[in-house]
Motif scaffolding. Structure first.
Motif, mmCIF file in Angstrom:
data_model
loop_
_atom_site.group_PDB
_atom_site.id
_atom_site.type_symbol
_atom_site.label_atom_id
_atom_site.label_comp_id
_atom_site.label_asym_id
_atom_site.label_seq_id
_atom_site.Cartn_x
_atom_site.Cartn_y
_atom_site.Cartn_z
ATOM 1 N N ASP A 45 94.126 -61.073 34.641
ATOM 2 C CA ASP A 45 94.174 -60.689 33.228
ATOM 3 C C ASP A 45 95.609 -60.644 32.721
ATOM 4 O O ASP A 45 96.309 -59.647 32.878
ATOM 5 C CB ASP A 45 93.498 -59.329 33.085
ATOM 6 N N LYS A 46 96.065 -61.715 32.081
ATOM 7 C CA LYS A 46 97.429 -61.800 31.550
ATOM 8 C C LYS A 46 97.600 -61.068 30.220
ATOM 9 O O LYS A 46 98.723 -60.856 29.779
ATOM 10 C CB LYS A 46 97.853 -63.262 31.365
ATOM 11 N N ILE A 47 96.496 -60.690 29.567
ATOM 12 C CA ILE A 47 96.612 -60.040 28.262
ATOM 13 C C ILE A 47 96.324 -58.542 28.325
ATOM 14 O O ILE A 47 96.383 -57.857 27.322
ATOM 15 C CB ILE A 47 95.699 -60.718 27.211
ATOM 16 N N MET A 48 95.984 -58.063 29.506
ATOM 17 C CA MET A 48 95.735 -56.641 29.737
ATOM 18 C C MET A 48 94.533 -56.110 28.943
ATOM 19 O O MET A 48 94.603 -55.069 28.291
ATOM 20 C CB MET A 48 96.989 -55.809 29.428
ATOM 21 N N ALA A 89 88.156 -59.171 30.414
ATOM 22 C CA ALA A 89 88.258 -59.877 31.694
ATOM 23 C C ALA A 89 86.988 -59.675 32.519
ATOM 24 O O ALA A 89 86.450 -60.630 33.098
ATOM 25 C CB ALA A 89 89.477 -59.391 32.469
ATOM 26 N N ASN A 90 86.477 -58.459 32.550
ATOM 27 C CA ASN A 90 85.244 -58.174 33.287
ATOM 28 C C ASN A 90 84.054 -58.899 32.666
ATOM 29 O O ASN A 90 83.191 -59.428 33.387
ATOM 30 C CB ASN A 90 84.985 -56.670 33.340
ATOM 31 N N SER A 117 94.922 -65.921 26.893
ATOM 32 C CA SER A 117 95.178 -65.407 25.541
ATOM 33 C C SER A 117 93.874 -65.064 24.841
ATOM 34 O O SER A 117 92.796 -65.523 25.219
ATOM 35 C CB SER A 117 95.961 -66.425 24.700
ATOM 36 N N TYR A 118 94.036 -64.246 23.806
ATOM 37 C CA TYR A 118 92.901 -63.804 22.998
ATOM 38 C C TYR A 118 93.397 -63.603 21.578
ATOM 39 O O TYR A 118 94.430 -62.964 21.359
ATOM 40 C CB TYR A 118 92.343 -62.489 23.540
#
Length: 171
Positions: free
Chosen positions: A48-51, A56-57, A91-92
């Motif tokens: 998970d690069k965007i925290m 992510a889950n 990214s999101y």
């Protein structure tokens, strides 16, 4: 008249044959299309690069569900496996898309971008890799739709379809 009837029947027969051929090209993934050495897959936690741990889950859960639905003969394991499936959430975005006449936002567009790698541990080769795979989901706030339940869910569903098309079809 008889010649016209034969031409009409021939036309219908050709059309039917064309439809059957077109439908036979529809893709259906089953475990029987997998190489015989692929019996297990380890679907790793999303990097998970965007925290955003929840997103992510949700992405990982969607991919696990996709495997269960489309590759029932492959067992999902935690640990050593015949293949590894990794996902990186890159990214999101959630941006307004359409406005009404009062300049109020009517719809938003969610965009999720991931990197995917599907690796065959037995043959020691990459089955599929994409460094940037993205999908979008639109949701309508005027219809009481929400970002997480509608926009994200639609984008994740499209990601699943892209993964099936790009990763599983390569097998």
């Amino acid at each position: 008249m008889l010649k016209s009837l034969r031409t009409s029947q021939a036309l219908w027969t050709a059309l039917l044959a064309l439809v059957v051929c077109a439908l036979s090209g529809c893709y259906s993934f089953t475990a029987s299309t997998l190489p015989s050495h692929i019996k297990t897959v380890n679907i790793h936690e999303v990097d998970d690069k965007i925290m955003d741990a929840v997103l992510a889950n949700d992405i990982r859960t969607g991919v696990v569900d996709m495997f269960k639905k489309n590759a029932g003969g492959v067992r999902i394991v935690n640990g050593d496996a015949n293949s590894d499936f990794t996902i990186t959430l890159l990214s999101y975005t959630n941006k307004p898309e359409n406005y009404n006449s009062n300049s109020d936002v009517e719809t938003y567009r969610v965009t999720i971008r991931v990197a995917v790698k599907f690796y065959d541990n037995v043959k020691e080769r990459i089955i599929y890799e994409s460094k940037s795979l993205s999908a979008e989901g639109v949701y309508d706030v005027q219809a009481n739709e929400t970002e997480d339940r509608h926009g994200q869910a639609r984008a994740i569903e499209k990601l699943q379809d892209l993964i099936i098309t790009n990763a599983l079809a390569k097998w």
